[in-house]
Design a protein around this motif. Structure first.
Motif, PDB file in Angstrom:
ATOM      1  N   CYS A  18     -34.029  18.623  -9.161  1.00 32.84           N
ATOM      2  CA  CYS A  18     -33.118  17.477  -9.243  1.00 32.84           C
ATOM      3  C   CYS A  18     -31.958  17.731  -8.294  1.00 32.84           C
ATOM      4  O   CYS A  18     -31.309  18.785  -8.372  1.00 32.84           O
ATOM      5  CB  CYS A  18     -32.621  17.287 -10.668  1.00 32.84           C
ATOM      6  N   GLY A  19     -31.676  16.800  -7.399  1.00 37.35           N
ATOM      7  CA  GLY A  19     -30.583  16.997  -6.461  1.00 37.35           C
ATOM      8  C   GLY A  19     -30.790  18.270  -5.662  1.00 37.35           C
ATOM      9  O   GLY A  19     -31.842  18.476  -5.068  1.00 37.35           O
ATOM     10  N   GLY A  53     -32.994  14.845 -15.990  1.00 37.84           N
ATOM     11  CA  GLY A  53     -33.184  14.285 -14.656  1.00 37.84           C
ATOM     12  C   GLY A  53     -34.590  13.756 -14.435  1.00 37.84           C
ATOM     13  O   GLY A  53     -34.803  12.853 -13.619  1.00 37.84           O
ATOM     14  N   ASP A  96     -24.192  12.964 -22.497  1.00 37.29           N
ATOM     15  CA  ASP A  96     -23.087  12.945 -21.539  1.00 37.29           C
ATOM     16  C   ASP A  96     -22.977  14.285 -20.806  1.00 37.29           C
ATOM     17  O   ASP A  96     -22.759  14.318 -19.589  1.00 37.29           O
ATOM     18  CB  ASP A  96     -21.768  12.623 -22.243  1.00 37.29           C
ATOM     19  N   GLY A 121     -26.016  14.585 -18.557  1.00 39.08           N
ATOM     20  CA  GLY A 121     -25.912  13.573 -17.514  1.00 39.08           C
ATOM     21  C   GLY A 121     -24.899  13.939 -16.455  1.00 39.08           C
ATOM     22  O   GLY A 121     -25.099  13.657 -15.262  1.00 39.08           O
ATOM     23  N   ASP A 122     -23.816  14.595 -16.854  1.00 38.58           N
ATOM     24  CA  ASP A 122     -22.813  15.035 -15.879  1.00 38.58           C
ATOM     25  C   ASP A 122     -23.392  16.089 -14.927  1.00 38.58           C
ATOM     26  O   ASP A 122     -23.036  16.124 -13.739  1.00 38.58           O
ATOM     27  CB  ASP A 122     -21.598  15.614 -16.605  1.00 38.58           C
ATOM     28  N   GLU A 164     -25.651  14.225 -12.442  1.00 39.19           N
ATOM     29  CA  GLU A 164     -24.816  13.517 -11.461  1.00 39.19           C
ATOM     30  C   GLU A 164     -24.230  14.494 -10.438  1.00 39.19           C
ATOM     31  O   GLU A 164     -24.187  14.203  -9.238  1.00 39.19           O
ATOM     32  CB  GLU A 164     -23.698  12.770 -12.186  1.00 39.19           C
ATOM     33  N   PHE A 165     -23.798  15.651 -10.904  1.00 41.53           N
ATOM     34  CA  PHE A 165     -23.186  16.633 -10.016  1.00 41.53           C
ATOM     35  C   PHE A 165     -24.185  17.174  -9.007  1.00 41.53           C
ATOM     36  O   PHE A 165     -23.894  17.257  -7.804  1.00 41.53           O
ATOM     37  CB  PHE A 165     -22.597  17.771 -10.846  1.00 41.53           C
ATOM     38  N   GLN A 168     -26.861  15.889  -7.951  1.00 42.01           N
ATOM     39  CA  GLN A 168     -27.358  14.852  -7.043  1.00 42.01           C
ATOM     40  C   GLN A 168     -26.341  14.497  -5.966  1.00 42.01           C
ATOM     41  O   GLN A 168     -26.673  13.818  -5.003  1.00 42.01           O
ATOM     42  CB  GLN A 168     -27.748  13.602  -7.835  1.00 42.01           C
ATOM     43  N   ALA A 169     -25.105  14.980  -6.130  1.00 42.87           N
ATOM     44  CA  ALA A 169     -24.074  14.745  -5.119  1.00 42.87           C
ATOM     45  C   ALA A 169     -24.236  15.818  -4.044  1.00 42.87           C
ATOM     46  O   ALA A 169     -23.534  16.820  -4.032  1.00 42.87           O
ATOM     47  CB  ALA A 169     -22.686  14.803  -5.748  1.00 42.87           C
TER      48      ALA A 169
END
Length: 252
Positions: A150-151, A193, A232, A235-236, A239-240, A242-243
């Motif tokens: 993931c990411g 993910g 949450d 999910g954080d 999100e991290f 994937q940045a």
């Protein structure tokens, strides 16, 4: 791309913000309050397996993991391992290969396990039976459960899944560390993910010390995050990672 182990040991600011209560004090509490008793086949408390003089502890640990995995796949009781030399040879080969490729072992080739190392490896392998007893009743044991990448996180393989418990094996002389919990949390995030949620509990099994720690995922994440629900927190992480521009700015 980096591994889940590297991620668990990196990005301290991110982890501090995500799970601010995963402190050394909490890890100390985890080692005491989340311990589950392991029993041997006689019902007595399971003993640890000390490192013998001159033993290559990393190779022996890998041997025990592969031996336990192969015994499970062959439906072979762990105490019958020494009577199956072909399985012993294959577990030894795989252990040497893993240490050579992933642990940066030198020289380029490793000597086969000595008789004393095999004896120690058999004892560590038997410890896995204590883990199974601690999780009874068991419907399914899965070695190396897989996690999609993931990411900037690579795909990964966990150690053992026992029904809904994801177990990380740490064959070391130390107690559970914060990085171990972060590694397990990372696996949970990789599942999210990929649109999955397979695990209700996480555990850390140490056959060297004869210890097992287990925690319910939702309650643990709620506690270490300061009150954020599981979805949450995980999910954080998704999100991290994937940045990707964040990763490009980091050095390892």
């Amino acid at each position: 791309m980096i591994s889940e182990r590297a991620f668990a040991k990196s990005f301290p600011s991110f982890w501090q913000e995500l799970v601010p209560l995963l402190t050394p004090r909490f890890v100390g509490l985890f080692n005491e309050a989340y311990a589950k008793e392991l029993l041997d086949d006689s019902g007595a408390p399971a003993a640890g397996v000390p490192i013998g003089p001159g033993t290559r502890a990393d190779v022996v640990a890998e041997f025990a993991f592969w031996a336990a995995r192969m015994c499970h796949d062959a439906d072979l009781p762990l105490d019958q391992l020494p009577a199956h030399p072909a399985l012993v040879r294959e577990a030894s080969r795989r252990a040497l290969d893993v240490v050579q490729r992933y642990e940066g072992a030198k020289p380029a080739t490793l000597d086969p396990l000595r008789p004393d190392e095999l004896t120690e490896g058999y004892a560590l392998t038997l410890s896995y039976a204590s883990l199974y007893r601690a999780l009874q009743p068991i419907a399914k044991v899965e070695f190396a459960p897989q996690f999609l990448g993931c990411g900037f996180l690579n795909a990964a393989g966990g150690d053992i899944g026992v029904d809904g418990t994801l177990v990380e094996v740490k064959t070391t002389t130390r107690k559970v560390a914060g990085k171990d919990l972060r590694q397990l949390i990372t696996y949970l995030a990789l599942d999210v993910g990929a649109g999955r949620q397979r695990w209700t509990h996480i555990g850390i099994f140490n056959p060297r010390r004869g210890t097992f720690h287990r925690a319910e995922v939702d309650a643990l994440l709620l506690r270490v995050s300061g009150g954020k629900p599981r979805i949450d927190v995980l999910g954080d992480i998704v999100e991290f990672v994937q940045a990707t521009e964040v990763f490009k700015d980091r050095k390892f």
